[in-house]
Design a protein around this motif. Structure first.
Motif, PDB file in Angstrom:
ATOM      1  N   THR A  49       0.845  -1.197   0.000  1.00 40.34           N
ATOM      2  CA  THR A  49       0.000   0.000   0.000  1.00 40.34           C
ATOM      3  C   THR A  49       0.881   1.248   0.000  1.00 40.34           C
ATOM      4  OG1 THR A  49      -0.062   0.004   2.407  1.00 40.34           O
ATOM      5  CG2 THR A  49      -1.852  -1.155   1.266  1.00 40.34           C
ATOM      6  N   LYS A  50       0.255   2.355  -0.352  1.00 42.24           N
ATOM      7  CA  LYS A  50       0.961   3.638  -0.338  1.00 42.24           C
ATOM      8  C   LYS A  50       1.520   3.879   1.066  1.00 42.24           C
ATOM      9  CE  LYS A  50       0.392   8.532  -1.229  1.00 42.24           C
ATOM     10  NZ  LYS A  50      -0.460   9.562  -1.804  1.00 42.24           N
ATOM     11  N   GLY A  51       2.809   4.194   1.129  1.00 45.62           N
ATOM     12  CA  GLY A  51       3.459   4.463   2.404  1.00 45.62           C
ATOM     13  C   GLY A  51       4.120   3.253   3.051  1.00 45.62           C
ATOM     14  N   ILE A  61      16.164   1.423   2.722  1.00 49.32           N
ATOM     15  CA  ILE A  61      14.724   1.360   2.984  1.00 49.32           C
ATOM     16  C   ILE A  61      14.015   2.176   1.915  1.00 49.32           C
ATOM     17  CG2 ILE A  61      12.872   1.844   4.626  1.00 49.32           C
ATOM     18  CD1 ILE A  61      14.863  -0.290   5.591  1.00 49.32           C
ATOM     19  N   ILE A  62      13.016   1.561   1.279  1.00 46.92           N
ATOM     20  CA  ILE A  62      12.230   2.278   0.271  1.00 46.92           C
ATOM     21  C   ILE A  62      10.785   2.367   0.735  1.00 46.92           C
ATOM     22  CG2 ILE A  62      13.715   1.610  -1.666  1.00 46.92           C
ATOM     23  CD1 ILE A  62      11.387  -0.427  -2.352  1.00 46.92           C
ATOM     24  N   THR A  63      10.085   3.348   0.193  1.00 47.33           N
ATOM     25  CA  THR A  63       8.678   3.566   0.510  1.00 47.33           C
ATOM     26  C   THR A  63       7.887   3.546  -0.781  1.00 47.33           C
ATOM     27  OG1 THR A  63       9.310   4.951   2.388  1.00 47.33           O
ATOM     28  CG2 THR A  63       7.041   5.151   1.607  1.00 47.33           C
ATOM     29  N   LEU A  64       6.768   2.839  -0.769  1.00 45.86           N
ATOM     30  CA  LEU A  64       5.913   2.770  -1.956  1.00 45.86           C
ATOM     31  C   LEU A  64       5.045   4.015  -2.043  1.00 45.86           C
ATOM     32  CD1 LEU A  64       4.591  -0.913  -1.904  1.00 45.86           C
ATOM     33  CD2 LEU A  64       6.726  -0.031  -2.830  1.00 45.86           C
ATOM     34  N   SER A  65       4.965   4.586  -3.249  1.00 47.28           N
ATOM     35  CA  SER A  65       4.017   5.683  -3.443  1.00 47.28           C
ATOM     36  C   SER A  65       2.756   5.166  -4.116  1.00 47.28           C
ATOM     37  CB  SER A  65       4.637   6.830  -4.236  1.00 47.28           C
ATOM     38  OG  SER A  65       4.941   6.432  -5.547  1.00 47.28           O
TER      39      SER A  65
END
Length: 191
Positions: A49-51, A61-65
């Motif tokens: 999910t987003k975030g 560390i990556i974050t999904l947009s």
């Protein structure tokens, strides 16, 4: 039924840390905005999910947009051009068991793969062995069993497989570290 978080039997060997679970692999860049093909290694797409954050093999560390399950595309925060997105091609995404438990809700009678290794297999109160790992062959999940040493000393195979279906698996009790099966002795003898 076992609902799995990871479908690869070698899930920990691909991990930079044995406590991390390999849940996806990023593919090639698509389009002009930095979208990437996304290959799941999980039965829980709802965790993307987003975030949501994940760790790469190199510890970044990556974050999904965004995640588009219909097109199997993902967009990562800060990777907004095809050039920057290409640097993530073939990167593996990892998560922790704790994050998995928080993000992925199990139904009654469902278990994570990482909960089953080490559980003991019994048939009619007879110890057959313990679960080494779960193997997915085609669309079927199998318990890979290390046979109890007493049975091996009597000439039984050192390992064998039990299909994870209701016909064979009658009860799983993670707290008691016990799986009760029917027909396991026959499968062992045929191995």
């Amino acid at each position: 039924m076992v609902k799995v978080i990871v479908s690869m039997s070698n899930r920990f060997r691909n991990s930079p840390n044995p406590d991390l679970l390999h849940v996806a692999t990023i593919g090639r860049a698509v389009g002009l905005k930095g979208d990437l093909n996304f290959n799941l290694h999980t039965d829980f797409p709802e965790q993307f999910t987003k975030g949501a954050t994940f760790e790469l093999e190199n510890g970044v560390i990556i974050t999904l947009s965004s995640y588009n399950s219909d097109r199997s595309l993902v967009h990562i925060v800060g990777y907004d051009s095809p050039e920057s997105a290409k640097t993530l091609t073939n990167a593996k995404l990892f998560t922790t068991k704790e994050a998995t438990r928080e993000r992925c809700k199990l139904g009654k009678g469902e278990f994570f793969w990482f909960d089953l290794p080490g559980l003991f297999i019994y048939e009619d109160e007879k110890l057959l062995g313990n679960v080494l790992e779960i193997e997915r062959i085609g669309v079927q999940d199998y318990l890979s069993i290390k046979t109890d040493s007493l049975l091996v000393n009597q000439g039984a195979a050192e390992t064998f497989l039990i299909p994870y279906i209701d016909h064979f698996v009658k009860n799983v009790d993670v707290a008691m570290k016990k799986i009760t099966v029917i027909g396991g002795i026959d499968l062992l003898e045929a191995s």
